[in-house]
Design a protein around this motif. Structure first.
Motif, PDB file in Angstrom:
ATOM      1  N   SER A  50      81.470 -84.176 -76.873  1.00  0.00           N
ATOM      2  CA  SER A  50      80.655 -84.213 -78.094  1.00  0.00           C
ATOM      3  C   SER A  50      79.765 -82.978 -78.200  1.00  0.00           C
ATOM      4  N   LYS A  51      79.614 -82.505 -79.433  1.00  0.00           N
ATOM      5  CA  LYS A  51      78.744 -81.361 -79.710  1.00  0.00           C
ATOM      6  C   LYS A  51      77.496 -81.871 -80.427  1.00  0.00           C
ATOM      7  N   PHE A  52      76.346 -81.357 -80.021  1.00  0.00           N
ATOM      8  CA  PHE A  52      75.069 -81.747 -80.603  1.00  0.00           C
ATOM      9  C   PHE A  52      74.267 -80.506 -80.940  1.00  0.00           C
ATOM     10  N   GLY A  53      73.264 -80.703 -81.774  1.00  0.00           N
ATOM     11  CA  GLY A  53      72.323 -79.644 -82.084  1.00  0.00           C
ATOM     12  C   GLY A  53      70.909 -80.188 -82.008  1.00  0.00           C
ATOM     13  N   ILE A  54      69.973 -79.285 -81.824  1.00  0.00           N
ATOM     14  CA  ILE A  54      68.556 -79.631 -81.821  1.00  0.00           C
ATOM     15  C   ILE A  54      67.824 -78.499 -82.521  1.00  0.00           C
ATOM     16  N   ARG A  55      66.808 -78.837 -83.271  1.00  0.00           N
ATOM     17  CA  ARG A  55      66.052 -77.803 -83.974  1.00  0.00           C
ATOM     18  C   ARG A  55      65.404 -76.862 -82.967  1.00  0.00           C
ATOM     19  N   GLY A  56      65.570 -75.574 -83.200  1.00  0.00           N
ATOM     20  CA  GLY A  56      65.029 -74.567 -82.291  1.00  0.00           C
ATOM     21  C   GLY A  56      63.527 -74.675 -82.109  1.00  0.00           C
ATOM     22  N   GLY A  57      62.810 -75.093 -83.128  1.00  0.00           N
ATOM     23  CA  GLY A  57      61.367 -75.236 -83.031  1.00  0.00           C
ATOM     24  C   GLY A  57      60.919 -76.342 -82.107  1.00  0.00           C
ATOM     25  N   ASP A  58      61.815 -77.268 -81.772  1.00  0.00           N
ATOM     26  CA  ASP A  58      61.490 -78.355 -80.856  1.00  0.00           C
ATOM     27  C   ASP A  58      61.651 -77.949 -79.390  1.00  0.00           C
ATOM     28  N   VAL A  59      62.348 -76.834 -79.139  1.00  0.00           N
ATOM     29  CA  VAL A  59      62.648 -76.404 -77.778  1.00  0.00           C
ATOM     30  C   VAL A  59      61.689 -75.295 -77.363  1.00  0.00           C
ATOM     31  N   ARG A  60      60.915 -75.575 -76.317  1.00  0.00           N
ATOM     32  CA  ARG A  60      59.983 -74.568 -75.805  1.00  0.00           C
ATOM     33  C   ARG A  60      60.743 -73.477 -75.063  1.00  0.00           C
ATOM     34  N   GLU A  61      61.709 -73.896 -74.226  1.00  0.00           N
ATOM     35  CA  GLU A  61      62.550 -72.928 -73.524  1.00  0.00           C
ATOM     36  C   GLU A  61      63.776 -73.623 -72.950  1.00  0.00           C
ATOM     37  N   VAL A  62      64.753 -72.809 -72.597  1.00  0.00           N
ATOM     38  CA  VAL A  62      65.955 -73.288 -71.922  1.00  0.00           C
ATOM     39  C   VAL A  62      65.793 -72.936 -70.451  1.00  0.00           C
ATOM     40  N   VAL A  63      65.906 -73.942 -69.586  1.00  0.00           N
ATOM     41  CA  VAL A  63      65.699 -73.763 -68.149  1.00  0.00           C
ATOM     42  C   VAL A  63      67.057 -73.812 -67.451  1.00  0.00           C
ATOM     43  N   ASN A  64      67.357 -72.777 -66.668  1.00  0.00           N
ATOM     44  CA  ASN A  64      68.632 -72.718 -65.945  1.00  0.00           C
ATOM     45  C   ASN A  64      68.630 -73.574 -64.692  1.00  0.00           C
ATOM     46  N   ASP A  65      67.459 -73.811 -64.104  1.00  0.00           N
ATOM     47  CA  ASP A  65      67.350 -74.567 -62.861  1.00  0.00           C
ATOM     48  C   ASP A  65      67.602 -76.047 -63.136  1.00  0.00           C
ATOM     49  N   THR A  66      68.665 -76.583 -62.556  1.00  0.00           N
ATOM     50  CA  THR A  66      68.968 -78.010 -62.741  1.00  0.00           C
ATOM     51  C   THR A  66      68.897 -78.765 -61.424  1.00  0.00           C
ATOM     52  N   GLU A  67      68.219 -78.182 -60.413  1.00  0.00           N
ATOM     53  CA  GLU A  67      68.004 -78.888 -59.144  1.00  0.00           C
ATOM     54  C   GLU A  67      66.788 -79.789 -59.319  1.00  0.00           C
ATOM     55  N   LEU A  68      67.060 -81.023 -59.674  1.00  0.00           N
ATOM     56  CA  LEU A  68      66.011 -81.974 -60.024  1.00  0.00           C
ATOM     57  C   LEU A  68      65.556 -82.764 -58.800  1.00  0.00           C
ATOM     58  N   THR A  69      64.281 -83.101 -58.801  1.00  0.00           N
ATOM     59  CA  THR A  69      63.726 -83.966 -57.770  1.00  0.00           C
ATOM     60  C   THR A  69      63.877 -85.409 -58.227  1.00  0.00           C
ATOM     61  N   PRO A  70      64.518 -86.255 -57.416  1.00  0.00           N
ATOM     62  CA  PRO A  70      64.670 -87.664 -57.816  1.00  0.00           C
ATOM     63  C   PRO A  70      63.303 -88.335 -58.004  1.00  0.00           C
TER      64      PRO A  70
END
Length: 153
Positions: free
Chosen positions: A30-50
């Protein structure tokens, strides 16, 4: 109506009469979109802490330059199949006055400024998409390509 590439823009309902910057991404097929004004930044780091004892839709927590954000598994929230988190996955850090939050997405496609009138600001609720209703603002299609749902955040 056509965009700057000559692609036909189609809409099935009420349209918005202003130009919009949208960031497009994938969750599975599925393809989605989000308004650019709602996004502060795109973060490449996806190593999440549980996050212990968190609901399943909480993918984890992430430190972004000293700001701890809760990252949501958007696929799970939208009742879509899970996807593997890999080097293409990103976290969309959302701009909000009350809470810092991120959305885990499978991959980014592009950011595009779309002209007035392209956007259907309605969404039909059916039993199949009822869980998505509270997250989707509308949808549109470009030429003969798939429809893209726009998130309401």
């Amino acid at each position: 109506m056509q965009n700057s590439n000559g692609e036909e823009l189609s809409s099935r309902g009420k349209t918005l009469n202003h130009e919009s910057l949208l960031i497009f991404f994938r969750l599975g097929d599925s393809k989605f979109g989000i308004r650019g004004g709602d996004v502060r930044e795109v973060v490449n780091d996806t190593e999440l802490t549980p996050v212990p004892r968190a609901p399943a839709f909480i993918a984890g927590a992430l430190n972004v330059r000293g700001t701890i954000i809760t990252v949501l598994d958007l696929a799970l929230l939208l009742n879509l199949p899970p996807f593997p988190v890999d080097q293409n996955s990103k976290v969309l850090f959302l701009e909000d006055n009350y809470v810092d939050i991120g959305l885990l997405v499978q991959s980014l496609e592009e950011a595009k400024r779309l002209p007035p009138g392209f956007f259907e600001a309605s969404f039909s609720v059916t039993p199949e998409n009822e869980s998505k209703d509270k997250f989707i603002e509308g949808s549109f299609g470009i030429g003969t390509t798939e429809n893209t749902d726009i998130l309401n955040v």
